[in-house]
Scaffold this motif. Structure first.
Motif, PDB file in Angstrom:
ATOM      1  N   LEU B  72       0.867  -1.351   0.053  1.00 17.94           N
ATOM      2  CA  LEU B  72      -0.131   0.191  -0.100  1.00 17.94           C
ATOM      3  C   LEU B  72       0.763   1.380   0.184  1.00 17.94           C
ATOM      4  O   LEU B  72       0.499   2.206  -0.813  1.00 17.94           O
ATOM      5  N   PHE B  73       1.773   1.529   0.872  1.00 19.20           N
ATOM      6  CA  PHE B  73       2.728   2.462   0.953  1.00 19.20           C
ATOM      7  C   PHE B  73       3.870   2.572  -0.303  1.00 19.20           C
ATOM      8  O   PHE B  73       3.951   3.836  -0.450  1.00 19.20           O
ATOM      9  N   SER B  74       3.661   1.477  -1.029  1.00 14.67           N
ATOM     10  CA  SER B  74       4.521   1.741  -2.305  1.00 14.67           C
ATOM     11  C   SER B  74       3.281   2.060  -3.696  1.00 14.67           C
ATOM     12  O   SER B  74       3.676   1.938  -4.709  1.00 14.67           O
ATOM     13  N   GLY B  75       2.179   2.014  -3.358  1.00 17.36           N
ATOM     14  CA  GLY B  75       1.187   2.454  -4.287  1.00 17.36           C
ATOM     15  C   GLY B  75       0.297   1.337  -4.834  1.00 17.36           C
ATOM     16  O   GLY B  75      -0.464   1.431  -5.610  1.00 17.36           O
ATOM     17  N   ASP B  76       0.783   0.268  -4.134  1.00 17.44           N
ATOM     18  CA  ASP B  76      -0.045  -1.163  -4.935  1.00 17.44           C
ATOM     19  C   ASP B  76      -0.938  -1.558  -4.014  1.00 17.44           C
ATOM     20  O   ASP B  76      -1.059  -1.891  -2.973  1.00 17.44           O
ATOM     21  N   LEU B  77      -2.248  -1.706  -4.607  1.00 17.23           N
ATOM     22  CA  LEU B  77      -3.510  -2.013  -3.807  1.00 17.23           C
ATOM     23  C   LEU B  77      -3.980  -3.471  -3.890  1.00 17.23           C
ATOM     24  O   LEU B  77      -4.806  -4.010  -3.600  1.00 17.23           O
ATOM     25  N   GLY B  78      -3.006  -4.279  -4.527  1.00 17.88           N
ATOM     26  CA  GLY B  78      -3.280  -5.789  -4.854  1.00 17.88           C
ATOM     27  C   GLY B  78      -3.728  -6.142  -6.036  1.00 17.88           C
ATOM     28  O   GLY B  78      -3.909  -5.474  -6.960  1.00 17.88           O
ATOM     29  N   THR B  79      -4.243  -7.282  -6.044  1.00 13.10           N
ATOM     30  CA  THR B  79      -4.691  -7.732  -7.212  1.00 13.10           C
ATOM     31  C   THR B  79      -6.061  -8.615  -6.983  1.00 13.10           C
ATOM     32  O   THR B  79      -6.287  -9.175  -5.968  1.00 13.10           O
ATOM     33  N   SER B  80      -7.279  -8.217  -8.021  1.00 12.52           N
ATOM     34  CA  SER B  80      -8.438  -8.586  -7.759  1.00 12.52           C
ATOM     35  C   SER B  80      -8.413 -10.216  -7.745  1.00 12.52           C
ATOM     36  O   SER B  80      -7.840 -10.776  -8.890  1.00 12.52           O
ATOM     37  N   TYR B  81      -9.284 -11.066  -6.780  1.00 11.02           N
ATOM     38  CA  TYR B  81      -9.465 -12.488  -6.986  1.00 11.02           C
ATOM     39  C   TYR B  81     -10.158 -12.671  -8.014  1.00 11.02           C
ATOM     40  O   TYR B  81     -10.070 -13.788  -8.676  1.00 11.02           O
ATOM     41  N   ARG B  82     -11.431 -11.810  -8.193  1.00  8.75           N
ATOM     42  CA  ARG B  82     -12.296 -12.179  -9.455  1.00  8.75           C
ATOM     43  C   ARG B  82     -11.583 -12.081 -10.814  1.00  8.75           C
ATOM     44  O   ARG B  82     -11.762 -12.841 -11.758  1.00  8.75           O
TER      45      ARG B  82
END
Lengths: 262, 314
Positions: B72-82
């Motif tokens: 998050l602090f590097s601007g990455d909100l992750g990948t959607s499971y769907r």
């Protein structure tokens, strides 16, 4: 007075629903499907031939239960947190107020949806979801009252007489904070009813066949063009009910503080 | 002033961390396996275990949370499971729709709310004042989705003047009904606040002086009273902009609007935790940042606020 009348009427309707409702709210009459308002069915029927009026009458039970119990949970948590925060101060005050900030910033509907997704649908879970999300305002109100009262002479006198913290909070501070809390709680019942209806409308609240106003609205979506009565009556009763609690809250505020009448 | 801004920014950080933590715990305890969601039915236990290990969801909650916060602090909100896409790209796709709708709603809120409030104050105790007072009391009690449905039936279905739902080609006619629905409650609050601040402004001595100088009512209200009456209303509108930009779950769902509110709602139903958490973080961030901006403007306008003694715990 208008608010009190609406709320009283609603309570009577909810309590005596089996006596007032002309039909069973769940039983289906296939041949009476989607009938418009008329002599037999005053508010019309839905797709399954169920009487809308009877479902609206029984739906008042769900709404009132949610409104009162969920707000009751919020009040209890709020008072506890407010007392810990305002009376004891220091680290507990700082932590609780930061946690309250988090709950204030949390989007209410989204929070309720997320909690319902975890807990699963059902009325008990609605009490918990709405109750958990609403405590922060009550904590702030109670804390504010405590801060303004706790250094007054009569509290010091009570302490000097050896009264315990519990006794000072429950016997001396709480009665003086009662008015703003009861006013805010009354208004919050209306908000809780709207949120419950929204959750049921979105399909994660009260489950069929239990009659609930929000669920009735979501069921009306597909028949909005051919059976608008399915949508009009549940929406109207939500509006009137919420209005009743808001007006009652206004009235209580005026009664507790006559200056507010101006 | 700098101290005031820094203090307010520091207060935001625990709020954001707290929101992420609550959501993370909520999504973690959902009794559904994200690996199963991604691989669907029929996946072998080995494949599921491999994917769990690859995603890191077989690790304890605090390890997962720490990893998420680092991203998050590097601007990455992750990948959607769907969808298997980055949450950043999903939100970037839907946010513009919500922001446009929010601005349309704010414009209505300002125009209708201010006008109704001013008329109500200037024509105090008249028919118009009663109309505004009664209608604003009723509007705040109306469930927004019901209002949306009524508008759909009336203007979309019966009269056929406006599209019932969707974004269509993005022309103004698609915005009207959802914007009215979204703005309804805010219009009522703005009108009420404008009425009370205007009444207060109109009772000042300088207003009597302005009338005594022979100025027209239009000038007195529009030029002299309005300036002072507007400040609290601007604050309210600013806060609203923050709240509305976060997307409106109910309005967007009723009108099938492709915004972030509807996306978040669908993500919750689909147990798509990365989208729910990422979307909510952005939503809360916008809300608290708008709060901060409003506070800074207020502190700039009123020096008493920035110099006020800090109340314990606040």
């Amino acid at each position: 007075m208008v608010g009190l009348s609406i709320v009283l009427l609603l309570v009577i309707i909810a309590i005596f629903a089996p006596l007032i409702a002309p039909f069973d709210p769940i039983s289906r009459v296939k041949e009476d499907s989607l009938l418009g308002p008329g002599r037999t069915y005053w508010f019309g029927t839905d797709l399954l031939g169920r009487d809308i009026l009877s479902r609206v009458i029984y739906g008042s039970r769900v709404s009132l239960e949610v409104g009162i119990i969920a707000v009751g949970i919020s009040v209890i948590i709020g008072l506890l947190m407010g007392a810990l925060s305002g009376y004891f101060g220091g680290a507990s005050d700082a932590i609780i107020m930061r946690v309250a900030d988090i709950f204030f910033a949390f989007p209410y509907i989204l929070g309720a949806i997320a909690i319902m997704t975890v807990l699963g649908p059902g009325i008990i879970n609605i009490f918990i979801a709405i109750g958990l999300l609403g405590w922060a305002s009550f904590a702030r109100i109670f804390r504010g009252s405590i801060l303004s009262i706790k250094n007054k002479e009569y509290i010091e006198a009570a302490r000097a007489l050896g009264a315990s913290n519990y006794r000072i909070i429950t016997k001396h501070i709480f009665p003086n904070s009662f008015a703003p809390i009861i006013v805010y709680a009354t208004m919050n019942v209306g908000t809780a009813i709207i949120v419950e209806a929204a959750l049921s409308f979105l399909g994660i609240g009260v489950q069929p066949p239990t009659p609930a106003w929000g669920k009735m609205l979501s069921e009306s979506l597909d028949y909005i063009d051919i059976a608008p009565w399915m949508m009009i009556f549940p929406g109207l009763v939500i509006l009137i009910t919420v209005l009743g609690f808001v007006l009652l809250g206004d009235g209580l505020r005026d009664a507790f503080d006559p200056k507010m009448k101006q | 002033m700098l101290y005031f801004i820094l203090r307010r920014i520091l207060q935001i950080i625990p709020v954001i961390i707290g929101v992420t933590l609550i959501l993370f715990i909520l999504m973690y305890v959902i009794p559904e396996d994200p690996a199963q969601l991604i691989l669907q039915k029929g996946a072998t236990p080995e494949a599921l275990a491999n994917l769990r290990a690859k995603m890191g969801i077989d690790r304890p909650l605090h390890v997962q949370y720490w990893r998420y916060m680092r991203g998050l602090f590097s601007g990455d909100l992750g990948t959607s499971y769907r969808y298997g896409r980055s949450v950043n790209s999903i939100l970037a796709q839907h946010y513009p729709y919500s922001i446009r709708l929010a601005f349309a709603a704010i414009i209505l809120e300002i125009i209708i709310g201010l006008f109704a409030g001013i008329v109500s104050a200037v024509k105090k105790y008249s028919f118009w004042d009663s109309l505004v007072t009664i209608s604003t009391t009723i509007v705040v009690c109306v469930p927004v989705y019901w209002l949306g449905m009524i508008l759909q039936v009336t203007f979309g279905l019966k009269l056929g003047w406006l599209p019932m739902s969707g974004y269509g080609d993005g022309s103004i006619k698609y915005y009207i009904l959802p914007a009215i629905t979204l703005a309804s409650v805010s219009i009522a609050y703005v009108a009420r606040m404008m009425r009370s601040t205007m009444l207060e402004a109109l009772s000042n001595d300088y207003i009597v002086t302005a009338y005594a100088k022979g100025l027209s009512q239009f000038k007195v209200v529009g030029k002299h009273a309005m300036k002072n009456a507007l400040i609290p209303v601007v604050t309210l509108v600013g806060l609203d902009l923050g709240a509305l930009m976060g997307g409106a779950i109910l309005t967007e769902t009723v009108f099938n609007w492709p915004g972030v509110g509807r996306t978040l709602y669908l993500a919750v139903l689909q147990r798509d935790a990365p989208v729910v958490i990422g979307g909510t973080i952005i939503l809360v961030s916008i809300f608290v940042i708008m709060n901060l901006i409003v506070d800074i403007i207020y502190a700039w306008l009123d020096p008493r606020i920035r110099y006020e003694k800090r109340e314990p715990g606040l």
